[in-house]
Design an enzyme around this catalytic site. Structure first.
Site, PDB file in Angstrom:
ATOM      1  N   HIS A 176      -8.089   3.875   5.740  1.00 38.79           N
ATOM      2  CA  HIS A 176      -7.222   3.323   4.698  1.00 38.79           C
ATOM      3  C   HIS A 176      -6.493   4.435   3.935  1.00 38.79           C
ATOM      4  O   HIS A 176      -5.322   4.304   3.606  1.00 38.79           O
ATOM      5  CB  HIS A 176      -8.043   2.462   3.734  1.00 38.79           C
ATOM      6  CG  HIS A 176      -7.221   1.889   2.618  1.00 38.79           C
ATOM      7  ND1 HIS A 176      -6.188   1.005   2.842  1.00 38.79           N
ATOM      8  CD2 HIS A 176      -7.255   2.084   1.285  1.00 38.79           C
ATOM      9  CE1 HIS A 176      -5.619   0.680   1.686  1.00 38.79           C
ATOM     10  NE2 HIS A 176      -6.255   1.323   0.730  1.00 38.79           N
ATOM     11  N   MET A 209      -2.353  -7.089   6.852  1.00 34.40           N
ATOM     12  CA  MET A 209      -3.303  -8.004   6.199  1.00 34.40           C
ATOM     13  C   MET A 209      -2.722  -8.641   4.948  1.00 34.40           C
ATOM     14  O   MET A 209      -3.458  -8.981   4.017  1.00 34.40           O
ATOM     15  CB  MET A 209      -4.592  -7.238   5.858  1.00 34.40           C
ATOM     16  CG  MET A 209      -5.245  -6.556   7.050  1.00 34.40           C
ATOM     17  SD  MET A 209      -6.634  -5.544   6.520  1.00 34.40           S
ATOM     18  CE  MET A 209      -6.934  -4.571   8.000  1.00 34.40           C
ATOM     19  N   SER A 210      -1.412  -8.780   4.924  1.00 32.84           N
ATOM     20  CA  SER A 210      -0.799  -9.336   3.698  1.00 32.84           C
ATOM     21  C   SER A 210       0.475 -10.093   4.045  1.00 32.84           C
ATOM     22  O   SER A 210       0.667 -10.542   5.170  1.00 32.84           O
ATOM     23  CB  SER A 210      -0.479  -8.189   2.727  1.00 32.84           C
ATOM     24  OG  SER A 210       0.545  -7.356   3.269  1.00 32.84           O
ATOM     25  N   SER A 262       0.806  -1.227   0.000  1.00 36.95           N
ATOM     26  CA  SER A 262       0.000   0.000   0.000  1.00 36.95           C
ATOM     27  C   SER A 262       0.834   1.269   0.000  1.00 36.95           C
ATOM     28  O   SER A 262       1.623   1.481   0.919  1.00 36.95           O
ATOM     29  CB  SER A 262      -0.880   0.058   1.259  1.00 36.95           C
ATOM     30  OG  SER A 262      -1.872  -0.898   1.216  1.00 36.95           O
ATOM     31  N   HIS A 318      -3.564   0.159  -4.798  1.00 35.56           N
ATOM     32  CA  HIS A 318      -2.969  -1.067  -5.322  1.00 35.56           C
ATOM     33  C   HIS A 318      -3.095  -1.067  -6.838  1.00 35.56           C
ATOM     34  O   HIS A 318      -4.172  -1.286  -7.382  1.00 35.56           O
ATOM     35  CB  HIS A 318      -3.669  -2.297  -4.749  1.00 35.56           C
ATOM     36  CG  HIS A 318      -3.595  -2.354  -3.255  1.00 35.56           C
ATOM     37  ND1 HIS A 318      -2.462  -2.760  -2.595  1.00 35.56           N
ATOM     38  CD2 HIS A 318      -4.478  -2.026  -2.311  1.00 35.56           C
ATOM     39  CE1 HIS A 318      -2.679  -2.687  -1.290  1.00 35.56           C
ATOM     40  NE2 HIS A 318      -3.888  -2.230  -1.095  1.00 35.56           N
ATOM     41  N   ALA A 363       2.475  -2.282   4.262  1.00 34.77           N
ATOM     42  CA  ALA A 363       2.076  -1.324   5.293  1.00 34.77           C
ATOM     43  C   ALA A 363       1.664  -2.131   6.512  1.00 34.77           C
ATOM     44  O   ALA A 363       1.173  -3.253   6.380  1.00 34.77           O
ATOM     45  CB  ALA A 363       0.906  -0.497   4.792  1.00 34.77           C
ATOM     46  N   HIS A 387      -5.491  -9.616  -1.945  1.00 36.15           N
ATOM     47  CA  HIS A 387      -5.644  -9.847  -0.513  1.00 36.15           C
ATOM     48  C   HIS A 387      -6.757 -10.844  -0.237  1.00 36.15           C
ATOM     49  O   HIS A 387      -7.748 -10.904  -0.972  1.00 36.15           O
ATOM     50  CB  HIS A 387      -5.981  -8.536   0.211  1.00 36.15           C
ATOM     51  CG  HIS A 387      -4.928  -7.488   0.105  1.00 36.15           C
ATOM     52  ND1 HIS A 387      -4.894  -6.595  -0.943  1.00 36.15           N
ATOM     53  CD2 HIS A 387      -3.874  -7.191   0.899  1.00 36.15           C
ATOM     54  CE1 HIS A 387      -3.851  -5.788  -0.776  1.00 36.15           C
ATOM     55  NE2 HIS A 387      -3.212  -6.129   0.324  1.00 36.15           N
ATOM     56  N   TYR A 390      -8.806 -10.431   2.107  1.00 35.52           N
ATOM     57  CA  TYR A 390     -10.025  -9.669   2.463  1.00 35.52           C
ATOM     58  C   TYR A 390     -10.829  -9.232   1.249  1.00 35.52           C
ATOM     59  O   TYR A 390     -11.979  -8.831   1.374  1.00 35.52           O
ATOM     60  CB  TYR A 390      -9.700  -8.458   3.356  1.00 35.52           C
ATOM     61  CG  TYR A 390      -8.803  -7.402   2.751  1.00 35.52           C
ATOM     62  CD1 TYR A 390      -9.243  -6.545   1.753  1.00 35.52           C
ATOM     63  CD2 TYR A 390      -7.500  -7.238   3.212  1.00 35.52           C
ATOM     64  CE1 TYR A 390      -8.431  -5.569   1.213  1.00 35.52           C
ATOM     65  CE2 TYR A 390      -6.672  -6.270   2.691  1.00 35.52           C
ATOM     66  CZ  TYR A 390      -7.132  -5.437   1.687  1.00 35.52           C
ATOM     67  OH  TYR A 390      -6.318  -4.483   1.160  1.00 35.52           O
ATOM     68  N   GLU A 391     -10.223  -9.307   0.064  1.00 32.68           N
ATOM     69  CA  GLU A 391     -10.980  -8.978  -1.144  1.00 32.68           C
ATOM     70  C   GLU A 391     -11.826 -10.169  -1.593  1.00 32.68           C
ATOM     71  O   GLU A 391     -12.555 -10.079  -2.584  1.00 32.68           O
ATOM     72  CB  GLU A 391     -10.027  -8.577  -2.272  1.00 32.68           C
ATOM     73  CG  GLU A 391      -9.297  -7.269  -2.000  1.00 32.68           C
ATOM     74  CD  GLU A 391      -8.156  -7.024  -2.964  1.00 32.68           C
ATOM     75  OE1 GLU A 391      -8.330  -6.180  -3.864  1.00 32.68           O
ATOM     76  OE2 GLU A 391      -7.098  -7.674  -2.829  1.00 32.68           O
ATOM     77  N   ASN A 402       0.760   3.545  10.876  1.00 40.48           N
ATOM     78  CA  ASN A 402      -0.085   4.044  11.981  1.00 40.48           C
ATOM     79  C   ASN A 402       0.220   3.255  13.237  1.00 40.48           C
ATOM     80  O   ASN A 402       0.724   2.133  13.167  1.00 40.48           O
ATOM     81  CB  ASN A 402      -1.565   3.851  11.613  1.00 40.48           C
ATOM     82  CG  ASN A 402      -1.883   2.389  11.281  1.00 40.48           C
ATOM     83  OD1 ASN A 402      -1.622   1.925  10.167  1.00 40.48           O
ATOM     84  ND2 ASN A 402      -2.407   1.685  12.243  1.00 40.48           N
TER      85      ASN A 402
HETATM   86  N1  HPA Z   1      -3.885  -3.119  11.071  1.00 37.55           N
HETATM   87  C1  HPA Z   1      -3.902  -4.012  10.058  1.00 37.55           C
HETATM   88  N2  HPA Z   1      -3.363  -3.769   8.866  1.00 37.55           N
HETATM   89  C2  HPA Z   1      -2.780  -2.576   8.686  1.00 37.55           C
HETATM   90  C3  HPA Z   1      -2.732  -1.595   9.694  1.00 37.55           C
HETATM   91  C4  HPA Z   1      -3.313  -1.883  10.953  1.00 37.55           C
HETATM   92  O1  HPA Z   1      -3.306  -1.076  11.901  1.00 37.55           O
HETATM   93  N3  HPA Z   1      -2.054  -0.525   9.168  1.00 37.55           N
HETATM   94  C5  HPA Z   1      -1.724  -0.862   7.899  1.00 37.55           C
HETATM   95  N4  HPA Z   1      -2.161  -2.098   7.595  1.00 37.55           N
END
Ligand code: HPA
Length: 256
Positions: free
Chosen positions: A221, A185-186, A5, A36, A88, A58, A60-61, A209
């Site tokens: 996001h 998440m990857s 990301s 992406h 990320a 992903h 989640y997609e 973050n």
């Molecule tokens: N949690 C999960 N996935 C992420 C985060 C997060 O805080 N930041 C970037 N990808």
């Protein structure tokens, strides 16, 4: 090389790029998440032939594990030996601030959807070893490059969750007690497929973050992507430096 990301700018550093959108390739769906791009870029970086996977599929997609692993398996079949994965991540260790880069030392697979489930692939072990998913020599190379470039780089454990919701504060406390330093998440689905195919892996997380509960901010996001863009410069310098050193190391000349 897999770019996560907001980290797509590394593509601009490729000489003689040849780009192929994932959507043009048989068996590859189109990507849809902001940030992406979803393409392969083949070319040279720091004098080394590289295949960049810009964007990823992903869990989640709703993609099947096979689709998530398809780009990495394609790179392996094209002859890649080393795989650099960037992503990320949220900082679970309270000392990690946005912009920090973490060298993934080990991971916790909490996705419960393995890319290796299903019939064993020919030439791959049924039960691949995961005692060292991340290559020690590549990690040392990364630490050397970071030190020379003055980029702080620390080791950490990456917890992979399926998403797409960000974690609750209670989940982050749980992940911390399990030993996680960052959460994302990857990456892990690709590492599983890559290790199975014999690729050496290097994982780098850009902390975009602080994880839920560790700051007053509400996660979005767009903010994750934006921090990736801004703080991604150090990541680009790092990756380019690592690729440059790969050319001169005992590793094969292909970094992908
Ligand atoms: N949690 C999960 N996935 C992420 C985060 C997060 O805080 N930041 C970037 N990808």
């Amino acid at each position: 090389m897999v770019l996560g990301s907001g980290l797509g700018r590394l593509v601009e550093r490729i000489e003689d790029p040849v780009s192929v959108e994932f959507g043009e390739l048989p068996g590859f769906p189109r990507t849809g998440v902001t940030g992406h791009a979803g393409r392969f870029v083949l070319g040279r970086m720091a004098g080394v032939e590289v295949l960049i996977q810009s964007g990823r599929f992903h869990v989640y997609e709703g993609h099947s594990p096979a689709v998530v692993a398809a780009p990495v398996r394609t790179a392996a079949e094209l002859g890649a030996r080393d795989l650099i994965l960037t992503c990320a991540a949220g900082g679970v260790d309270a000392t990690l601030d946005p912009g920090a880069i973490v060298l993934i030392d080990d991971h916790l697979d909490l996705m419960f959807r393995s890319t290796l489930a299903g019939p064993a692939r020919s030439g791959e072990p049924r039960f691949p070893d995961m005692s060292a998913p991340y290559d020690r020599r590549l990690a040392e190379l990364a630490l050397e490059v970071a030190q020379d470039a003055g980029i702080p780089l620390r080791r950490g454990v990456y917890a992979a969750v399926a998403g797409p919701s960000y974690e609750t504060a209670a989940e982050i406390r749980m992940l911390r007690s399990l030993g996680a330093d960052v959460v994302g998440m990857s990456t892990v689905p690709e590492v599983l497929a890559a290790r199975s195919a014999g690729l050496r892996c290097l994982g780098l997380s850009l902390v975009t973050n602080k994880a839920t509960g560790l700051s007053a901010a509400v996660l979005s996001h767009l903010e994750v992507v934006e921090t990736g863009r801004v703080a991604g410069r150090a990541m680009s310098t790092l990756v380019e430096g690592i690729v440059g050193r790969l050319a001169g190391s005992a590793h094969s000349t292909a970094a992908k």
